[in-house]
Design an enzyme around this catalytic site. Structure first.
Site, PDB file in Angstrom:
ATOM      1  N   ARG A  33       9.667  21.433  11.260  1.00 20.22           N
ATOM      2  CA  ARG A  33       9.148  22.291  10.189  1.00 20.22           C
ATOM      3  C   ARG A  33       8.024  21.549   9.484  1.00 20.22           C
ATOM      4  NH1 ARG A  33      13.008  22.675   5.950  1.00 20.22           N
ATOM      5  NH2 ARG A  33      11.587  21.453   4.669  1.00 20.22           N
ATOM      6  N   GLU A  55       4.420  17.728   4.196  1.00 20.65           N
ATOM      7  CA  GLU A  55       5.045  16.788   5.114  1.00 20.65           C
ATOM      8  C   GLU A  55       5.398  17.506   6.410  1.00 20.65           C
ATOM      9  OE1 GLU A  55       8.609  15.301   3.332  1.00 20.65           O
ATOM     10  OE2 GLU A  55       9.570  17.264   3.236  1.00 20.65           O
ATOM     11  N   ASN A  57       8.554  17.662   9.098  1.00 21.68           N
ATOM     12  CA  ASN A  57       9.956  17.301   9.251  1.00 21.68           C
ATOM     13  C   ASN A  57      10.362  17.332  10.723  1.00 21.68           C
ATOM     14  OD1 ASN A  57      10.957  17.536   6.201  1.00 21.68           O
ATOM     15  ND2 ASN A  57       9.611  19.268   6.623  1.00 21.68           N
ATOM     16  N   SER A  62      15.904  22.121   7.775  1.00 21.87           N
ATOM     17  CA  SER A  62      16.937  23.079   7.366  1.00 21.87           C
ATOM     18  C   SER A  62      16.392  24.427   6.916  1.00 21.87           C
ATOM     19  CB  SER A  62      17.770  22.473   6.231  1.00 21.87           C
ATOM     20  OG  SER A  62      16.966  22.265   5.091  1.00 21.87           O
ATOM     21  N   LYS A 235       7.567   9.140   6.415  1.00 23.73           N
ATOM     22  CA  LYS A 235       6.434   9.147   5.486  1.00 23.73           C
ATOM     23  C   LYS A 235       5.392   8.101   5.892  1.00 23.73           C
ATOM     24  CE  LYS A 235       8.401  12.095   2.549  1.00 23.73           C
ATOM     25  NZ  LYS A 235       9.695  12.300   3.234  1.00 23.73           N
ATOM     26  N   LYS A 297       6.405   8.305  -2.803  1.00 29.37           N
ATOM     27  CA  LYS A 297       7.476   8.808  -1.938  1.00 29.37           C
ATOM     28  C   LYS A 297       8.122   7.663  -1.157  1.00 29.37           C
ATOM     29  CE  LYS A 297       5.606  13.449  -1.037  1.00 29.37           C
ATOM     30  NZ  LYS A 297       5.307  14.431   0.039  1.00 29.37           N
ATOM     31  N   GLU A 301      14.504  11.723   3.136  1.00 28.73           N
ATOM     32  CA  GLU A 301      14.406  13.156   3.374  1.00 28.73           C
ATOM     33  C   GLU A 301      15.446  13.867   2.510  1.00 28.73           C
ATOM     34  OE1 GLU A 301      11.995  14.295   5.122  1.00 28.73           O
ATOM     35  OE2 GLU A 301      11.373  12.391   5.995  1.00 28.73           O
ATOM     36  N   GLY A 302      15.267  15.191   2.348  1.00 30.84           N
ATOM     37  CA  GLY A 302      16.287  15.993   1.686  1.00 30.84           C
ATOM     38  C   GLY A 302      15.993  16.365   0.246  1.00 30.84           C
ATOM     39  N   ARG A 388       9.744  28.707  -0.014  1.00 35.89           N
ATOM     40  CA  ARG A 388      10.495  28.221  -1.175  1.00 35.89           C
ATOM     41  C   ARG A 388       9.652  28.380  -2.432  1.00 35.89           C
ATOM     42  NH1 ARG A 388      11.761  22.419   1.147  1.00 35.89           N
ATOM     43  NH2 ARG A 388       9.792  22.928   2.142  1.00 35.89           N
TER      44      ARG A 388
END
Length: 414
Positions: A33, A55, A57, A62, A235, A297, A301-302, A388
């Site tokens: 993603r 970013e 992923n 998810s 990253k 950063k 992740e998450g 989102r």
């Protein structure tokens, strides 16, 4: 094992063991993603909106399951006239973009399962979802599991990351075998291991977890993703490609015109080491005035892990300097002002909002052996989207981390 520096060392050591372990599987599956936001440069009075990548992923990407369900919900609400009448010119069937991430991502897992081929043992084949314990995202993951069974007839099992060694074993040919706890007399051969865990420091509490990851990597099962693909989404790799004047992007995109177009989507990212670019970044991050334009950063992740703007200088004062290189400094993406409503935790929240669009993709490829030949792309396609939305007072955007809400796209003419 939870400190960033220690975690980085272990990732490197684990990846380095591939040569020693004779990495067996030359097929790799990725359910990716890539996340984007609209950027409007505040330093330019006549700036035009542009798309910037937040970013990329490569592991546990998810909310593909929830994205499809939310877009279905919004289409259902339209069908029962639930939207205000004054929105009819905007919200209509043709403008509500459906996300097909559930069937497309499940199809990716099915393609990996098929590419594995016939069982190497006398046992039936299955796919394993490696999950956290407890798993908060279970309802997102279940949609992919159900679709995998219903549309493709592929059996999937959920295995907590901390139970890998007790539930699976390798035979003499390093085929990965799984025995369900509810059916101890039935053994399955694993075709694909889909990682929805194994990316957070909390997943690695000791040597046993690192041994478990190596146990999976050494197996003949197709990994989604492999440890090398996992690390490619870090990253640090993003920073190496996006640092201004970086010579590395051309290694992967030798077409200068194509590389230039891709580069336009990158926000400037700097290392926090003692290189020339790193020294520049350290000066920017420690100065309260310039730090206002950046986000710090870690290799995590998450959601919920970043340090923003004015809080960066104070954070660095409290952080040992030896830990600074475990971070990257990224120029903030500044979205244009928008007003909307978010429904979250049973409440409607109105005001300024920021949107972030994630585009899913499936890629299945075969790596060259012994450095000879070329990698072969077997599957490569777009697999739906995730939208989102968060309040504009929140820097973080993770839904599971408690900052954002899942939505769907409404396409309008401008």
């Amino acid at each position: 094992m939870k400190e960033e520096g220690v975690l980085q060392v272990n990732w490197t050591c684990l990846a380095g063991k591939f040569g020693e372990a004779n990495y067996l599987q030359d097929l790799t599956l990725g359910l990716f993603r890539s996340d984007y936001m609209v950027h409007l440069d505040p330093a330019q009075t006549d700036a035009k909106p542009s798309i910037k990548q937040v970013e990329f992923n490569t592991i546990a990407s998810s909310f593909g399951g929830l994205s499809t369900r939310v877009s279905e919900l919004h289409n259902y609400l339209l069908s029962v006239d639930a939207y205000p009448r004054d929105s009819a010119s905007v919200i209509k069937a043709a403008s509500l973009a459906k996300s097909k991430s559930i069937p497309l991502l499940a199809a990716g897992l099915a393609k990996g399962h098929a590419a594995y081929g016939k069982p190497k043992t006398e046992n039936p084949l299955c796919v394993i979802f490696l999950v956290q314990d407890p798993e908060r995202n279970i309802f997102d993951q279940r949609h992919l599991e159900y679709m995998l069974q219903a549309r493709h007839g592929v059996r999937a099992f959920r295995v907590p990351f901390n139970q890998i060694m007790t539930r699976t074993k390798l035979d003499g040919h390093r085929n990965l075998l799984y025995t369900p706890p509810h059916a101890p007399h039935q053994t399955w051969e694993v075709s694909v291991v889909y990682f929805r865990a194994g990316y957070a420091p909390s997943d690695y509490t000791g040597k046993a977890e690192w041994d478990s990851r190596l146990h999976i990597e050494r197996s003949s099962a197709i990994k989604c993703p492999s440890i090398l693909t996992h690390l490619a989404g870090s990253k640090k790799v993003q920073q190496v490609l996006a640092t201004p004047h970086s010579p590395d992007l051309v290694r992967f995109l030798p077409d200068e015109a194509q590389a230039a177009e891709i580069l336009k989507t990158f926000a400037p990212i700097y290392p926090m080491d003692k290189s020339e670019a790193g020294v520049e970044a350290r000066n920017l991050a420690q100065n309260p005035e310039t730090a206002m334009r950046y986000v710090l950063k870690p290799q995590r992740e998450g959601g919920g892990n970043n340090v923003y703007r004015k809080t960066i200088p104070e954070f660095l004062k409290q952080e040992p300097e030896s830990h600074w290189p475990a971070h990257i400094l990224m120029e903030m993406i500044e979205p244009p002002a928008l007003t909307n409503s978010i429904f979250r935790n049973g409440e409607v929240q109105k005001g300024g909002v920021i949107g972030e669009l994630g585009v899913y993709g499936v890629c299945l490829w075969k790596s060259k052996k012994n450095g000879e030949g070329l990698d072969q792309i077997l599957e490569n396609y777009e697999a739906g989207y995730l939208l989102r939305t968060k309040g504009d007072q929140s820097e973080e955007g993770g839904v599971a981390a408690g900052f954002g809400a899942v939505g769907s796209c409404c396409l309008v003419d401008v």
